[in-house]
Design a protein around this motif. Structure first.
Motif, PDB file in Angstrom:
ATOM      1  N   SER A  40       0.835  -1.196   0.000  1.00 15.67           N
ATOM      2  CA  SER A  40       0.000   0.000   0.000  1.00 15.67           C
ATOM      3  C   SER A  40       0.878   1.258   0.000  1.00 15.67           C
ATOM      4  CB  SER A  40      -0.919   0.006   1.214  1.00 15.67           C
ATOM      5  OG  SER A  40      -0.159   0.193   2.384  1.00 15.67           O
ATOM      6  N   SER A  42       0.838   3.735   2.169  1.00 16.52           N
ATOM      7  CA  SER A  42       1.376   4.027   3.498  1.00 16.52           C
ATOM      8  C   SER A  42       2.553   3.114   3.832  1.00 16.52           C
ATOM      9  CB  SER A  42       0.283   3.920   4.555  1.00 16.52           C
ATOM     10  OG  SER A  42      -0.237   2.620   4.602  1.00 16.52           O
ATOM     11  N   GLU A  43       2.500   1.841   3.423  1.00  9.85           N
ATOM     12  CA  GLU A  43       3.636   0.934   3.643  1.00  9.85           C
ATOM     13  C   GLU A  43       4.845   1.370   2.822  1.00  9.85           C
ATOM     14  OE1 GLU A  43       1.367  -3.286   4.490  1.00  9.85           O
ATOM     15  OE2 GLU A  43       1.925  -2.744   2.457  1.00  9.85           O
ATOM     16  N   ASN A  51       7.284   8.543   6.026  1.00 10.43           N
ATOM     17  CA  ASN A  51       6.023   8.616   6.744  1.00 10.43           C
ATOM     18  C   ASN A  51       5.893   7.373   7.614  1.00 10.43           C
ATOM     19  OD1 ASN A  51       3.533   9.478   7.525  1.00 10.43           O
ATOM     20  ND2 ASN A  51       2.530   9.105   5.575  1.00 10.43           N
ATOM     21  N   PRO A  53       3.177   4.437   9.010  1.00 18.35           N
ATOM     22  CA  PRO A  53       1.924   3.875   8.488  1.00 18.35           C
ATOM     23  C   PRO A  53       0.712   4.596   9.065  1.00 18.35           C
ATOM     24  CG  PRO A  53       3.382   2.131   9.212  1.00 18.35           C
ATOM     25  CD  PRO A  53       4.016   3.426   9.628  1.00 18.35           C
ATOM     26  N   ILE A  54      -0.274   4.845   8.228  1.00 12.57           N
ATOM     27  CA  ILE A  54      -1.485   5.533   8.645  1.00 12.57           C
ATOM     28  C   ILE A  54      -2.404   4.522   9.329  1.00 12.57           C
ATOM     29  CG2 ILE A  54      -3.509   6.797   7.840  1.00 12.57           C
ATOM     30  CD1 ILE A  54      -1.806   7.744   5.499  1.00 12.57           C
ATOM     31  N   THR A  73      -6.553   7.935   5.335  1.00 10.05           N
ATOM     32  CA  THR A  73      -6.506   6.506   5.616  1.00 10.05           C
ATOM     33  C   THR A  73      -6.876   5.700   4.376  1.00 10.05           C
ATOM     34  OG1 THR A  73      -7.079   6.921   7.917  1.00 10.05           O
ATOM     35  CG2 THR A  73      -7.413   4.689   7.105  1.00 10.05           C
ATOM     36  N   GLY A  76      -4.101   5.910   1.835  1.00  8.90           N
ATOM     37  CA  GLY A  76      -2.972   5.098   2.277  1.00  8.90           C
ATOM     38  C   GLY A  76      -3.165   3.615   2.068  1.00  8.90           C
ATOM     39  N   ARG A  77      -4.387   3.156   1.951  1.00 14.07           N
ATOM     40  CA  ARG A  77      -4.669   1.721   1.748  1.00 14.07           C
ATOM     41  C   ARG A  77      -4.524   1.276   0.297  1.00 14.07           C
ATOM     42  NH1 ARG A  77     -10.256   1.184   5.062  1.00 14.07           N
ATOM     43  NH2 ARG A  77      -9.412   1.646   7.109  1.00 14.07           N
TER      44      ARG A  77
END
Length: 110
Positions: A40, A42-43, A51, A53-54, A73, A76-77
């Protein structure tokens, strides 16, 4: 105008290249674990060190951030390779010259 188009095409190429690199990593990770695993956004940002992770806000708490936190969110996914690939193609398409200008025909002004 030509410089702006060149900048859009250059940015699109770099973004598309980053998407391809992430896609190759996703393919290798999926083959190693015997199931499909897409990294993802965020990862990806966490691995790059940009950053953390969210995390989702707690369901029972009063969320003071409004819809912005939920939007971040959800963004971020999303799978990073797919998002970067689509964004790169959009930038490349935005930097293309109009059809009449590409074919060598003079553009008519009305």
């Amino acid at each position: 105008m030509r410089f702006l188009a060149w900048c859009l095409r250059a940015a699109g190429l770099l973004i598309l290249a980053a998407g391809v690199v992430l896609a190759v990593g996703d393919i290798a990770r999926s083959l190693a674990s015997s199931h499909v695993r897409l990294m993802s956004i965020s990862e990806t940002l966490a691995v790059a060190g940009w950053n953390t992770p969210i995390e989702s806000p707690p369901s029972g708490s009063a969320f003071t951030g409004g819809d912005r936190g939920r939007l971040m969110t959800e963004i971020g996914r999303q799978p990073a390779s797919v998002v970067l690939g689509i964004a790169g193609i959009v930038f490349l398409a935005a930097g293309r010259a109009p059809r009449a200008a590409r074919s060598g025909e003079p553009t008519r002004r009305i």
